[in-house]
Design a protein around this motif. Structure first.
Motif, PDB file in Angstrom:
ATOM      1  N   MET A 266      44.119  45.758 124.496  1.00 45.76           N
ATOM      2  CA  MET A 266      45.373  45.520 125.207  1.00 45.76           C
ATOM      3  C   MET A 266      46.591  45.617 124.289  1.00 45.76           C
ATOM      4  O   MET A 266      47.711  45.700 124.765  1.00 45.76           O
ATOM      5  N   LEU A 267      46.385  45.621 122.987  1.00 49.07           N
ATOM      6  CA  LEU A 267      47.481  45.708 122.034  1.00 49.07           C
ATOM      7  C   LEU A 267      47.778  47.179 121.741  1.00 49.07           C
ATOM      8  O   LEU A 267      46.868  47.962 121.437  1.00 49.07           O
ATOM      9  N   SER A 268      49.043  47.553 121.857  1.00 52.15           N
ATOM     10  CA  SER A 268      49.439  48.952 121.660  1.00 52.15           C
ATOM     11  C   SER A 268      49.331  49.337 120.189  1.00 52.15           C
ATOM     12  O   SER A 268      49.853  48.623 119.315  1.00 52.15           O
ATOM     13  N   PRO A 269      48.650  50.458 119.876  1.00 53.08           N
ATOM     14  CA  PRO A 269      48.571  50.887 118.467  1.00 53.08           C
ATOM     15  C   PRO A 269      49.930  51.261 117.881  1.00 53.08           C
ATOM     16  O   PRO A 269      50.123  51.162 116.666  1.00 53.08           O
ATOM     17  N   MET A 270      50.871  51.679 118.709  1.00 44.50           N
ATOM     18  CA  MET A 270      52.192  52.065 118.205  1.00 44.50           C
ATOM     19  C   MET A 270      52.925  50.879 117.591  1.00 44.50           C
ATOM     20  O   MET A 270      53.622  51.027 116.582  1.00 44.50           O
ATOM     21  N   ILE A 271      52.752  49.709 118.187  1.00 44.06           N
ATOM     22  CA  ILE A 271      53.439  48.528 117.656  1.00 44.06           C
ATOM     23  C   ILE A 271      52.876  48.136 116.297  1.00 44.06           C
ATOM     24  O   ILE A 271      53.599  47.758 115.374  1.00 44.06           O
ATOM     25  N   VAL A 272      51.569  48.239 116.143  1.00 48.25           N
ATOM     26  CA  VAL A 272      50.926  47.834 114.891  1.00 48.25           C
ATOM     27  C   VAL A 272      51.160  48.862 113.792  1.00 48.25           C
ATOM     28  O   VAL A 272      51.353  48.513 112.618  1.00 48.25           O
ATOM     29  N   SER A 273      51.144  50.148 114.154  1.00 49.08           N
ATOM     30  CA  SER A 273      51.271  51.195 113.131  1.00 49.08           C
ATOM     31  C   SER A 273      52.711  51.417 112.681  1.00 49.08           C
ATOM     32  O   SER A 273      52.929  52.007 111.620  1.00 49.08           O
ATOM     33  N   LEU A 274      53.699  50.968 113.453  1.00 53.39           N
ATOM     34  CA  LEU A 274      55.092  51.207 113.097  1.00 53.39           C
ATOM     35  C   LEU A 274      55.469  50.617 111.738  1.00 53.39           C
ATOM     36  O   LEU A 274      56.084  51.314 110.906  1.00 53.39           O
ATOM     37  N   PRO A 275      55.140  49.372 111.435  1.00 51.82           N
ATOM     38  CA  PRO A 275      55.494  48.869 110.083  1.00 51.82           C
ATOM     39  C   PRO A 275      54.831  49.644 108.958  1.00 51.82           C
ATOM     40  O   PRO A 275      55.443  49.868 107.898  1.00 51.82           O
ATOM     41  N   PHE A 276      53.575  50.063 109.154  1.00 49.49           N
ATOM     42  CA  PHE A 276      52.878  50.813 108.102  1.00 49.49           C
ATOM     43  C   PHE A 276      53.516  52.181 107.888  1.00 49.49           C
ATOM     44  O   PHE A 276      53.626  52.653 106.745  1.00 49.49           O
ATOM     45  N   LYS A 277      53.937  52.835 108.966  1.00 47.49           N
ATOM     46  CA  LYS A 277      54.580  54.146 108.812  1.00 47.49           C
ATOM     47  C   LYS A 277      55.932  54.031 108.122  1.00 47.49           C
ATOM     48  O   LYS A 277      56.275  54.865 107.270  1.00 47.49           O
ATOM     49  N   ILE A 278      56.696  53.016 108.482  1.00 46.68           N
ATOM     50  CA  ILE A 278      57.992  52.828 107.818  1.00 46.68           C
ATOM     51  C   ILE A 278      57.804  52.494 106.343  1.00 46.68           C
ATOM     52  O   ILE A 278      58.534  52.997 105.470  1.00 46.68           O
TER      53      ILE A 278
END
Length: 300
Positions: A266-278
């Protein structure tokens, strides 16, 4: 005016004599007054009479006759829209026509900016970078366009300097006519566009237009060079964008796999991966790499 009166009563409200002589005399006077008013309205001296209009026309006629010599001596057409031929066969445009041409060129400036400079490649690459990072509106469109514009000015500065030295400077000093200045100003842009245009794109549009084979690059017309240049810019921009997307796509896949293995569907991967990409983009000094790559891709 109400000229009727009751029998035996005058207009002032007083009773007349029994024979009604006062009423009869009042009616006669009232009819005479009405005839007098009608005669005044139809007289030549009245306000709405045709004689008054004739007098006004007689007053205005000398003024109209006085303006006829001025109208006859006026030159046909507008003096501000003239083209004067010189002794050597060249044409000189008046200041108004030059201002009109300048305003028309300003209205076509955005199209020329996208069709003849490096702006198209830069703005597409920056838009793909924002999409790869996953930030919806950061940096904003205004920032992306401004950054693309100033980077385009940096890349195109040698071309602009050559245009000023060969065409604009001599034209402002009145050392050459406008037509020759335009022809000389087109040469640096033509050289820049030919360097960035693929031969396959030139052959494609040449075959579509049915043009003959060109012996040299100078024979390629602008009508064929401009679409070929834009097509090549789009291809190059998407190639650079593909290389930018790959590392960020890997981060999205790793984060999505970890979330699936942990049962956090239920947790969106985009929200979790955003800090790592930045964080990755900042650690590798991504902005310097992007700007340096874009500038080097034009062989400045």
């Amino acid at each position: 005016m109400n000229c009727e009166a009751r029998q035996g009563e005058s207009p002032s409200g007083e009773r007349g004599p029994p024979g009604g002589e006062g009423v009869l005399g009042y009616k006669v006077n009232c009819e005479a007054r009405q005839r007098e008013l009608r005669s005044k309205r139809g007289s030549p001296g009245g306000e709405g009479a045709p004689g008054c209009q004739v007098k006004r026309l007689m007053v205005c006629l000398p003024l109209l006759l006085g303006c006829l010599p001025m109208l006859a001596s006026a030159e046909p057409g507008l003096a501000a829209l003239k083209v004067e031929a010189g002794e050597d066969g060249s044409e000189t445009y008046t200041v108004s026509i030059q201002v009109l041409m300048f305003m028309t060129a300003l209205s076509l400036l955005p199209a020329a900016l996208m069709m003849m400079t490096s702006f198209t490649r830069i703005v597409i690459v920056l838009a793909i970078l924002r999409q790869a990072l996953g930030t919806q509106s950061s940096p904003s469109n205004q920032v992306i366009i401004g950054l693309s514009l100033f980077l385009s000015l940096f890349i195109m500065m040698p071309v602009f300097d050559q245009v000023y030295e060969d065409a604009l400077g001599p034209y402002l000093e009145e050392e050459m006519p406008a037509r020759e200045a335009l022809q000389r100003a087109a040469l640096p842009f033509r050289g820049f566009m030919l360097e960035q245009t693929r031969d396959d794109d030139l052959m494609l549009f040449s075959s579509i237009s049915g043009a003959r084979e060109f012996e040299s690059a100078d024979d390629v017309p602008f009508s064929l060079l401009m679409p070929a240049f834009v097509t090549s810019e789009l291809k190059t921009a998407f190639q650079i964008g593909f290389l930018i997307l790959i590392p960020f796509l890997v981060i999205d896949l790793v984060v999505a796999t970890l979330l699936m293995s942990m049962g956090m569907m239920m947790l969106s991967p985009m929200i979790v991966s955003l800090p790592f990409k930045i964080m990755l983009f900042v650690l590798i000094d991504g902005w310097s790499l992007i700007m340096g790559t874009l500038a080097a891709s034009f062989s400045v």
